[in-house]
Scaffold this active site. Structure first.
Site, short mmCIF file in Angstrom:
data_model
loop_
_atom_site.label_atom_id
_atom_site.label_comp_id
_atom_site.label_asym_id
_atom_site.label_seq_id
_atom_site.Cartn_x
_atom_site.Cartn_y
_atom_site.Cartn_z
N ASP A 255 0.87 -1.18 0.00
CA ASP A 255 0.00 0.00 0.00
C ASP A 255 0.91 1.23 0.00
OD1 ASP A 255 0.95 0.17 2.60
OD2 ASP A 255 -1.02 0.15 3.55
N CYS B 254 3.01 -3.46 4.12
CA CYS B 254 2.12 -2.33 4.42
C CYS B 254 2.74 -1.61 5.61
CB CYS B 254 0.66 -2.77 4.62
SG CYS B 254 0.33 -3.80 6.06
N HIS C 150 8.29 -30.98 10.04
CA HIS C 150 7.65 -29.73 9.61
C HIS C 150 6.75 -29.98 8.40
CE1 HIS C 150 10.22 -27.89 12.50
NE2 HIS C 150 11.28 -28.43 11.92
N HIS D 206 10.64 -23.89 8.65
CA HIS D 206 9.62 -24.64 9.39
C HIS D 206 8.22 -24.54 8.79
CE1 HIS D 206 11.96 -24.93 13.47
NE2 HIS D 206 12.67 -25.32 12.43
N THR E 114 2.26 -1.84 8.97
CA THR E 114 2.67 -2.78 10.02
C THR E 114 2.98 -4.17 9.48
OG1 THR E 114 0.37 -3.43 10.30
CG2 THR E 114 1.19 -1.67 11.76
C1 RB5 Z 1 -2.21 2.39 6.46
O1 RB5 Z 1 -2.31 3.59 7.14
C2 RB5 Z 1 -2.10 1.22 7.42
O2 RB5 Z 1 -3.32 1.01 8.06
C3 RB5 Z 1 -1.66 -0.03 6.69
O3 RB5 Z 1 -0.46 0.24 6.02
C4 RB5 Z 1 -1.38 -1.25 7.54
O4 RB5 Z 1 -0.52 -0.97 8.59
C5 RB5 Z 1 -2.55 -2.05 7.94
O5 RB5 Z 1 -2.43 -3.15 8.52
#
Ligand code: RB5
Length: 150
Positions: free
Chosen positions: A8, A66, A134, A99, A68
């Protein structure tokens, strides 16, 4: 090895670094997701592209980024046949291959720095699946998918 990578907007800058790194190493890269960091782009759409590239045979492995890593890893793990490891360090990236026979590596651009991201990518491509006990676990995951998603 063909790699599908998508992100993203939050993962855009890091994705560009990873793409350059992979191309320098000779991987064939299919890139998708945000065209800029400036405009919001759904991590759902980015994750769908990676999963579909792998399941259609256009790519062998995927890299999902993304903010996180959480949202995009949830998306790709909804697909039968995708095993995505959300990793925060090199050890996790190695273990996801050894694994779990992961075929997608996910991480968060707001969580890991660029040099750690590149070491995780290198670890992910360097490691082989260890098989043996595994393989039994991964086989159980596949059997669960067969039961749940006919
Ligand atoms: C975008 O702001 C954020 O929500 C996205 O990149 C991600 O972290 C979602 O899990």
């Amino acid at each position: 090895m063909k790699v599908s990578i998508a992100s993203d907007h939050a993962g855009y800058e890091l994705r560009k670094l990873v793409v350059a790194h992979l191309e320098e190493k000779g991987y064939e890269v299919l890139e998708g997701g945000a065209d800029t960091a400036a405009l919001p782009f759904s991590y759902v759409e980015a994750g769908q592209k990676i999963a579909e590239d792998i399941l259609s045979g256009k790519a062998d492995r995927g890299i999902a980024i993304c903010g996180t890593g959480i949202g995009i890893s949830i998306v790709v793990n909804k697909y039968k046949g995708i095993r995505c490891g959300l990793c925060n360090n090199e050890f996790m990236a190695r273990m996801s291959r050894q694994h779990n026979d992961a075929n997608v590596l996910a991480f968060g651009a707001r969580v890991v720095g660029s040099s750690l991201a590149l070491s995780m990518v290198d670890a992910f491509f360097a490691e082989e699946f260890a098989g043996e006990r595994h393989a039994e676990r991964v086989g159980d995951i596949c059997a669960q998918e067969d039961r749940l998603f006919k």
